[in-house]
Design a protein around this motif. Structure first.
Motif, PDB file in Angstrom:
ATOM      1  N   SER A 165       0.827  -1.204   0.000  1.00 29.22           N
ATOM      2  CA  SER A 165       0.000   0.000   0.000  1.00 29.22           C
ATOM      3  C   SER A 165       0.863   1.256   0.000  1.00 29.22           C
ATOM      4  CB  SER A 165      -0.920  -0.007   1.223  1.00 29.22           C
ATOM      5  OG  SER A 165      -0.148   0.153   2.415  1.00 29.22           O
ATOM      6  N   PRO A 167       0.879   5.425   1.614  1.00 29.94           N
ATOM      7  CA  PRO A 167       0.332   6.123   2.794  1.00 29.94           C
ATOM      8  C   PRO A 167      -1.107   6.580   2.561  1.00 29.94           C
ATOM      9  CG  PRO A 167       2.572   6.860   2.347  1.00 29.94           C
ATOM     10  CD  PRO A 167       2.175   5.997   1.180  1.00 29.94           C
ATOM     11  N   ASP A 168      -1.932   6.344   3.546  1.00 33.07           N
ATOM     12  CA  ASP A 168      -3.316   6.824   3.552  1.00 33.07           C
ATOM     13  C   ASP A 168      -4.180   6.246   2.434  1.00 33.07           C
ATOM     14  OD1 ASP A 168      -2.661   8.480   5.740  1.00 33.07           O
ATOM     15  OD2 ASP A 168      -1.952  10.054   4.369  1.00 33.07           O
ATOM     16  N   ASN A 169      -3.864   5.052   1.960  1.00 29.28           N
ATOM     17  CA  ASN A 169      -4.762   4.475   0.946  1.00 29.28           C
ATOM     18  C   ASN A 169      -5.264   3.106   1.375  1.00 29.28           C
ATOM     19  OD1 ASN A 169      -2.550   2.739   0.364  1.00 29.28           O
ATOM     20  ND2 ASN A 169      -3.139   2.665  -1.805  1.00 29.28           N
ATOM     21  N   ARG A 170      -5.388   2.862   2.702  1.00 30.50           N
ATOM     22  CA  ARG A 170      -5.873   1.569   3.176  1.00 30.50           C
ATOM     23  C   ARG A 170      -7.282   1.289   2.658  1.00 30.50           C
ATOM     24  NH1 ARG A 170      -5.346  -2.324   7.423  1.00 30.50           N
ATOM     25  NH2 ARG A 170      -7.040  -3.785   6.986  1.00 30.50           N
ATOM     26  N   SER A 171      -8.115   2.323   2.555  1.00 31.05           N
ATOM     27  CA  SER A 171      -9.480   2.095   2.086  1.00 31.05           C
ATOM     28  C   SER A 171      -9.497   1.605   0.644  1.00 31.05           C
ATOM     29  CB  SER A 171     -10.299   3.378   2.209  1.00 31.05           C
ATOM     30  OG  SER A 171      -9.740   4.418   1.423  1.00 31.05           O
ATOM     31  N   ASN A 275       1.742  -4.638   8.604  1.00 33.96           N
ATOM     32  CA  ASN A 275       2.080  -3.219   8.779  1.00 33.96           C
ATOM     33  C   ASN A 275       3.346  -2.844   8.030  1.00 33.96           C
ATOM     34  OD1 ASN A 275       3.985  -4.544  10.280  1.00 33.96           O
ATOM     35  ND2 ASN A 275       3.301  -3.730  12.267  1.00 33.96           N
ATOM     36  N   ASP A 321       0.691   5.901  -5.271  1.00 34.85           N
ATOM     37  CA  ASP A 321      -0.040   6.965  -4.595  1.00 34.85           C
ATOM     38  C   ASP A 321      -1.362   6.388  -4.127  1.00 34.85           C
ATOM     39  OD1 ASP A 321      -1.925   7.067  -6.783  1.00 34.85           O
ATOM     40  OD2 ASP A 321      -0.507   8.345  -7.876  1.00 34.85           O
ATOM     41  N   SER A 322      -2.279   7.219  -3.712  1.00 38.87           N
ATOM     42  CA  SER A 322      -3.507   6.719  -3.106  1.00 38.87           C
ATOM     43  C   SER A 322      -4.381   5.949  -4.082  1.00 38.87           C
ATOM     44  CB  SER A 322      -4.307   7.890  -2.521  1.00 38.87           C
ATOM     45  OG  SER A 322      -4.660   8.808  -3.545  1.00 38.87           O
ATOM     46  N   ARG A 323      -4.237   6.172  -5.402  1.00 36.90           N
ATOM     47  CA  ARG A 323      -5.128   5.513  -6.360  1.00 36.90           C
ATOM     48  C   ARG A 323      -4.405   4.696  -7.411  1.00 36.90           C
ATOM     49  NH1 ARG A 323      -9.798   3.839  -6.278  1.00 36.90           N
ATOM     50  NH2 ARG A 323     -10.106   4.217  -8.509  1.00 36.90           N
TER      51      ARG A 323
END
Length: 900
Positions: A165, A167-171, A275, A321-323
């Motif tokens: 993953s 950062p900040d893209n767990r969803s 993690n 990145d997040s997507r």
């Protein structure tokens, strides 16, 4: 001769030439070095551009600075030109070709948009999974959006998946994994895919939209602190599945399913959320082992932020990145984007629909008939025996008995369903293997008739064709269990001799080498087997030795034990002798069963009714399979199967030993053509009658000893009827003597029967008994003397003038009669009374005896000094013939009244 100045000039010229040559060489070397350096810089620049991708390289400050150098600017132009050339070739057909490839490799729910399949239940696919599973779309960098193509990854039976993953893209990662799992669950019939979920950071709440699957057992959420337990469970499952595949002659579960055309084990998808840090060393090693061996066992890993580098197929999705991400399937120059996930409520309803369908399928009652094959008796037992005994999530659960799992141990307290399980197992086996492939020897030490229906009875004349011996109500006849073990040992020796003759070591090899022989697999089922070892006596000692021998050597010769018990904790005979239990690698535990599984395996404690733990790995936890066992003992189940099998062909009826009933003399096979006087039925596998040889040699007389009047009369009458049948009417003489008034009615009836047959009968009931005629050799004569000791008052009288008593004449008759074909069968009501009759040294004239309610210690003097281990019990006796026996036989007196 040159002058000094000229020589100096020439030297100077040569030096100048050398300097000139060196300058040229150094210049060329420098130029070569500069060219090499330029080439190196260009290659490194090109590599950096390719690593970043053109889109990022354009924005990268370092790349922008380097592009200002002329040599590297040429490299940039070259990369752009090559990219334009490749894209020119790719653009017309590439995206469409990839779309076609993914559509072919990921059909239906495996590759279609979720709108097409969400909330629809999958179908049975014959056990074969698609090659690929769609995870999103991708486009070559800087290509237009219309050139997007689907991206799919291999998974089930083919590869594992690693997701890294950003950062900040767990969803986003959760949505990717959730949608992929829904694809898997929706493609197949519910129950064929099971998911295990472990999240290092969440006790609950991971992938919440899939939680409805937990109610149907399709999703198991594991404690984040118990990863060791999950990995151990997976390792055990992998070992069990590999063993099953090897038994099928295959190397992987996938090949077994392809061969059979059906999925015999659900796929297991294990999702691990980490993690980003490496697991502890031991857990990491175990995870690597699971990854390395799991694919062939139907186990696929989806590792999110869990470092994994297994020596097995492994695909990677790495988010930048997040997507957006790159994938190992498409390479770094392709920008990947996960598909949009369905709304959470839609996903939750889809999971609930899958769970509900499985619950509905399970709700369909699984009956005994579901255990049976379409065609009866079509399998060969050459390699092993296997049959389903129950169901787990609608999938049959089999027991396998063969070289790998030679013997079975079954335990369950009263009322736990042990007998029902035995019927389910026997029914599954009998339905698949004909009598030529399987023989059953069934013994029940309980006070009941669990197996009685498998032999012909008065109400039901049918029998189970595979049954060769049925023993019921054997709780007091431990000798019968010992006799069964002796029979198995003898059969083991016969097969071992045949194997040695053919120079083979296993039953399968023997059957190939000697196909004309009769070599079925033998399964001996002993219910409540611990009763066989219930005493500290000769039977326990011998049974222990024989059972260990059969357990140890039976596996290679196709002789298998199924030992069942309510509780095996108290079997003292095996303390310190684990050979039997170590060979019983197949363990079946009914609800609340103790000690049948390994000490750390408590699976049986929480079992509901009608369930059992089936374990082919000596009871260790990883071998557990929990199965629902259908009702196999109700009317219309096993009895209906038995009727079908019985009606299908001609098979010999099994021998039935019922310890609660006296055998009928008229039904004894030996009564058809008696070899001699029949005394009773020996407690052995053959159900033979005990008899004695009446040769013309000293001592061929018999004494019946004891006060059990009914049993004594039965034995005396059995002797009489069998001798009367052995000889043609009028060819022998009978003497029927009885001095007890209470017995005279029955003895008189016996004499009348002999007379009616046509035999000459000397019938005495008074003092004339004392007037004995000397032995004569004219023709055979049989003296049946009832209650000899009651006639002593007459026999002891001495008549003048010779002053010889009838007792003297009786002793002479016993001594000299057998040589003249005169044999005496006397009944004495005690050992002391017998000795009074025989006098000093007269015991040699009684060569055989039958003892009833007489303690063994009283019989030692009659058995040539042997110690007789005998405790009297109703309707039982022991028979000892000095000329043939090394130890007495336990016999059951025949029922002669019914025979009449």
């Amino acid at each position: 001769m040159l002058g000094r100045g000229e020589r100096r000039q020439r030297a100077q010229d040569a030096l100048d030439e050398l300097r000139k040559a060196l300058r040229l060489a150094l210049g060329a070397a420098q130029a070569t070095r500069q060219a090499a350096q330029t080439t190196k810089d260009q290659l490194e620049f090109e590599q950096a551009v390719m690593r970043l991708g053109l889109a990022k390289a354009r924005l990268d400050p370092e790349i922008t600075e380097l592009r200002g150098r002329p040599a590297l600017a040429k490299t940039w132009d070259k990369v752009i030109a090559e990219r334009d050339e490749l894209y020119a070739r790719w653009h017309p057909e590439g995206p469409e070709r990839l779309r076609r490839l993914v559509a072919a490799a990921a059909p239906g729910a495996a590759g279609s948009p979720w709108h097409d399949w969400l909330s629809k239940v999958g179908e049975d696919t014959g056990g074969v999974a698609p090659a690929m599973w769609r995870v999103g779309t991708a486009v070559v960098e800087e290509a237009p959006r219309e050139d997007e193509f689907p991206v799919a990854v291999p998974l089930l039976d083919r590869a594992h998946l690693r997701v890294n993953s950003a950062p900040d893209n767990r969803s986003v990662v959760d949505s990717l994994v959730e949608t992929l799992l829904l694809r898997l669950m929706s493609y197949f019939r519910p129950g064929l895919v099971k998911v295990h979920l472990w999240d290092i950071g969440h006790l609950t709440g991971s992938l919440p939209n899939l939680q409805p699957l937990t109610s149907a057992g399709l999703l198991t959420v594991h404690d984040p602190t118990r990863l060791d337990d999950l990995l151990a469970e997976l390792a055990g499952h992998i070992r069990r599945v590999h063993a099953k595949a090897m038994r099928e002659g295959e190397t992987s579960l996938r090949s077994v399913c392809v061969t059979k055309g059906e999925r015999i084990e659900p796929w297991r998808v294990v999702v691990l959320f980490g993690n980003g840090e490496r697991l502890p060393d031991e857990q990491q090693r175990e995870l690597q082992r699971v990854a390395r061996t799991g694919i062939d066992a139907g186990v696929s890993l989806i590792c999110v932020d869990v470092p994994l580098s297994a020596n097995s197929p492994l695909e990677t999705i790495a988010f930048t990145d997040s997507r957006h991400a790159t994938t190992s399937m498409t390479g770094p120059g392709v920008r990947f984007r996960p598909d949009d996930a369905p709304d959470g409520s839609l996903a939750s309803r889809a999971a609930a629909a899958i769970a509900a369908d499985l619950v509905a399928r399970r709700g369909k009652p699984r009956t005994f008939d579901d255990l049976l094959p379409e065609e009866l008796g079509k399998l060969s037992s050459k390699e092993e025996l296997r049959a389903p005994v129950g169901f787990a999530d609608g999938v049959p659960v089999e027991v396998v008995i063969g070289d790998a799992t030679p013997h079975a141990l079954i335990a369950g307290p009263s009322g736990s369903g042990k007998t029902n399980f035995l019927y389910a197992m026997l029914g599954g086996l009998a339905a698949r293997y004909p009598p030529s492939e399987l023989e059953l020897y069934l013994l029940d030490f309980k006070e009941g008739v669990s197996f009685a229906g498998l032999a012909p009875g008065r109400k039901d004349p049918s029998w189970l064709p595979q049954a060769r011996l049925v023993g019921v109500n054997v709780n007091t006849d431990r000798e019968f269990g010992l006799a069964l073990l002796r029979f198995l040992t003898e059969e083991l020796a016969r097969r071992a001799e045949a194997a040695k003759r053919q120079e083979v070591t296993k039953l399968a090899e023997l059957r190939e080498a000697e196909p004309e022989g009769h070599w079925p697999r033998i399964v001996a089922v002993i219910d409540e087997f611990q009763a066989l070892f219930g005493g500290r006596d000769r039977i326990t000692q011998q049974a222990t030795v024989l059972l260990e021998d059969v357990a140890r050597r039976g596996r290679s010769q196709g002789i298998h034990l199924v030992l069942a018990s309510q509780d095996i904790a108290g079997i003292e005979a095996f303390w310190g002798k684990p050979a039997v239990f170590e060979q019983c690698t197949l363990r079946i535990a009914m609800p609340k069963a103790k000690r049948v599984l390994s000490e750390t395996n408590n699976a049986a404690f929480s079992l509901p009714r009608w369930h059992a733990v089936i374990n082919h790995d000596s009871g260790v936890p990883h071998g557990n399979q929990v199965a629902h066992i259908p009702d196999a003992s109700a009317k219309g189940t096993f009895d209906a199967l038995q009727a079908r099998l019985w009606a299908a062909g001609n098979s010999l009826a099994p021998r039935l030993f019922d310890g609660a009933h006296q055998p009928l003399l008229a039904e004894s096979p030996d009564f058809t053509d008696p070899p001699g006087p029949l005394l009773g039925q020996i407690i052995d596998v053959e159900c033979r009658a005990a008899t004695m040889a009446l040769d013309a040699v000293p001592g061929r007389n018999l004494a019946v000893i004891g006060t059990a009047t009914a049993d004594a009369l039965s034995i005396m009458e059995s002797i009489t009827f069998s001798l009367a049948r052995k000889h043609s009417p009028g060819s022998v003489d009978f003497s029927i003597w009885c001095a007890v008034p209470a017995l005279q009615e029955r003895v008189t009836r016996l004499a009348k029967i002999l007379t009616a047959i046509g035999h000459a009968v000397d019938h005495r009931t008074d003092e004339s008994i004392a007037k004995l005629a000397p032995a004569s050799g004219e023709r055979p004569r049989y003296i049946l003397f009832f209650a000899v000791d009651a006639a002593h008052q007459w026999l002891e009288r001495k008549e003048p003038p010779a002053m010889r008593s009838g007792l003297d004449d009786l002793r002479a008759l016993l001594k000299n009669g057998p040589a003249n074909h005169v044999h005496t069968f006397g009944w004495w009501r005690g050992v002391g009374r017998l000795k009074d009759t025989l006098g000093f040294g007269g015991t040699d004239d009684i060569g055989a005896w039958v003892a009833l309610d007489v303690q063994g210690a009283e019989l030692n003097t009659l058995a040539a000094g042997q110690v007789i281990d005998w405790a009297p019990r109703p309707k039982r006796a022991i028979y000892f013939d000095k000329s043939t026996h090394s130890s007495p036989d336990v016999i059951i007196p025949f029922d002669t009244v019914e025979s009449e």
